[in-house]
Scaffold this active site. Sequence first.
Site, mmCIF file in Angstrom:
data_model
loop_
_atom_site.group_PDB
_atom_site.id
_atom_site.type_symbol
_atom_site.label_atom_id
_atom_site.label_comp_id
_atom_site.label_asym_id
_atom_site.label_seq_id
_atom_site.Cartn_x
_atom_site.Cartn_y
_atom_site.Cartn_z
ATOM 1 N N ARG A 60 0.819 -1.219 0.000
ATOM 2 C CA ARG A 60 0.000 0.000 0.000
ATOM 3 C C ARG A 60 0.848 1.262 0.000
ATOM 4 O O ARG A 60 0.410 2.312 -0.480
ATOM 5 C CB ARG A 60 -0.977 -0.015 1.185
ATOM 6 C CG ARG A 60 -2.098 -1.033 1.026
ATOM 7 C CD ARG A 60 -3.031 -0.989 2.226
ATOM 8 N NE ARG A 60 -2.353 -1.414 3.440
ATOM 9 C CZ ARG A 60 -2.445 -2.624 3.988
ATOM 10 N NH1 ARG A 60 -3.221 -3.536 3.436
ATOM 11 N NH2 ARG A 60 -1.792 -2.938 5.081
ATOM 12 N N GLU A 97 5.180 -10.185 15.385
ATOM 13 C CA GLU A 97 4.717 -10.635 16.702
ATOM 14 C C GLU A 97 5.100 -12.110 16.963
ATOM 15 O O GLU A 97 5.621 -12.441 18.016
ATOM 16 C CB GLU A 97 3.202 -10.443 16.788
ATOM 17 C CG GLU A 97 2.718 -10.286 18.203
ATOM 18 C CD GLU A 97 1.232 -9.961 18.241
ATOM 19 O OE1 GLU A 97 0.698 -9.503 17.220
ATOM 20 O OE2 GLU A 97 0.640 -10.201 19.305
HETATM 21 P P1 AMP Z 1 3.931 -1.847 11.722
HETATM 22 O O1 AMP Z 1 5.213 -2.512 11.290
HETATM 23 O O2 AMP Z 1 3.392 -2.418 12.992
HETATM 24 O O3 AMP Z 1 4.075 -0.338 11.814
HETATM 25 O O4 AMP Z 1 2.834 -2.151 10.603
HETATM 26 C C1 AMP Z 1 3.146 -2.779 9.416
HETATM 27 C C2 AMP Z 1 2.098 -2.653 8.330
HETATM 28 O O5 AMP Z 1 0.903 -3.253 8.744
HETATM 29 C C3 AMP Z 1 1.790 -1.240 7.900
HETATM 30 O O6 AMP Z 1 2.383 -1.081 6.637
HETATM 31 C C4 AMP Z 1 0.303 -1.187 7.751
HETATM 32 O O7 AMP Z 1 -0.038 -1.143 6.386
HETATM 33 C C5 AMP Z 1 -0.210 -2.473 8.342
HETATM 34 N N1 AMP Z 1 -1.040 -2.274 9.537
HETATM 35 C C6 AMP Z 1 -0.659 -2.505 10.824
HETATM 36 N N2 AMP Z 1 -1.666 -2.243 11.680
HETATM 37 C C7 AMP Z 1 -2.704 -1.825 10.925
HETATM 38 C C8 AMP Z 1 -4.045 -1.377 11.223
HETATM 39 N N3 AMP Z 1 -4.533 -1.321 12.484
HETATM 40 N N4 AMP Z 1 -4.837 -0.988 10.196
HETATM 41 C C9 AMP Z 1 -4.358 -1.043 8.913
HETATM 42 N N5 AMP Z 1 -3.128 -1.450 8.570
HETATM 43 C C10 AMP Z 1 -2.312 -1.846 9.554
#
Ligand code: AMP
Length: 178
Positions: A60, A97
Amino acid sequence: MTLNLDGYIRKVPNFPKKGILFYDITSILAAPRAFSYCIEAMVDIYGSREIDAVAAIEARGFVFAAPFAVRMGIPLLLIRKKGKLPGITLSKKYDLEYAQAEIEMHQEDLTPGKRVLLLDDLIATGGTLNAARGLLEAGGAVVPEIFGVVGLPFLKYEQALAPTPITTLIRYDSESVS
Ligand code: AMP
């Protein structure tokens, strides 16, 4: 142009698993006014800053980075999941995780000292962007700024990504639907 971006982000409870509130940006992409608002806001923020290229995270992140790169007249560098890029790559493993993931970039995209804006659609824990920043830096690039359309600061991405400045167009301060 002002626009209530929140109205264009679909909130889906319990996706992709129970307890997660998913902020769906496909509803921005399906609304030309909202999509173009995001790209113009990004150009307003970064147009006058010293940015040599934009690097975006699969998948995305690509959608927002591509029109932005064209509007800015700068190279777009793709950060992909392992095994997708055909050339010589640099790669970085990072912890999710319950598992490990690996991202890659083409080595030739990285010139030492190049100032690369790092971008994703949404910043949650910042884990993916942290790995991506490490990958860019391992290739000799400088990451002066990180951008996300949506930020979830209660998941502590500011700590994970310190000291790099982070800009988002909208932030949600709790996991509840407003
Ligand atoms: P992070 O590494 O935890 O910052 O998140 C990794 C990816 O997961 C990001 O590129 C987001 O596109 C997706 N993502 C994580 N949490 C969400 C959420 N609550 N809603 C939508 N996309 C999420």
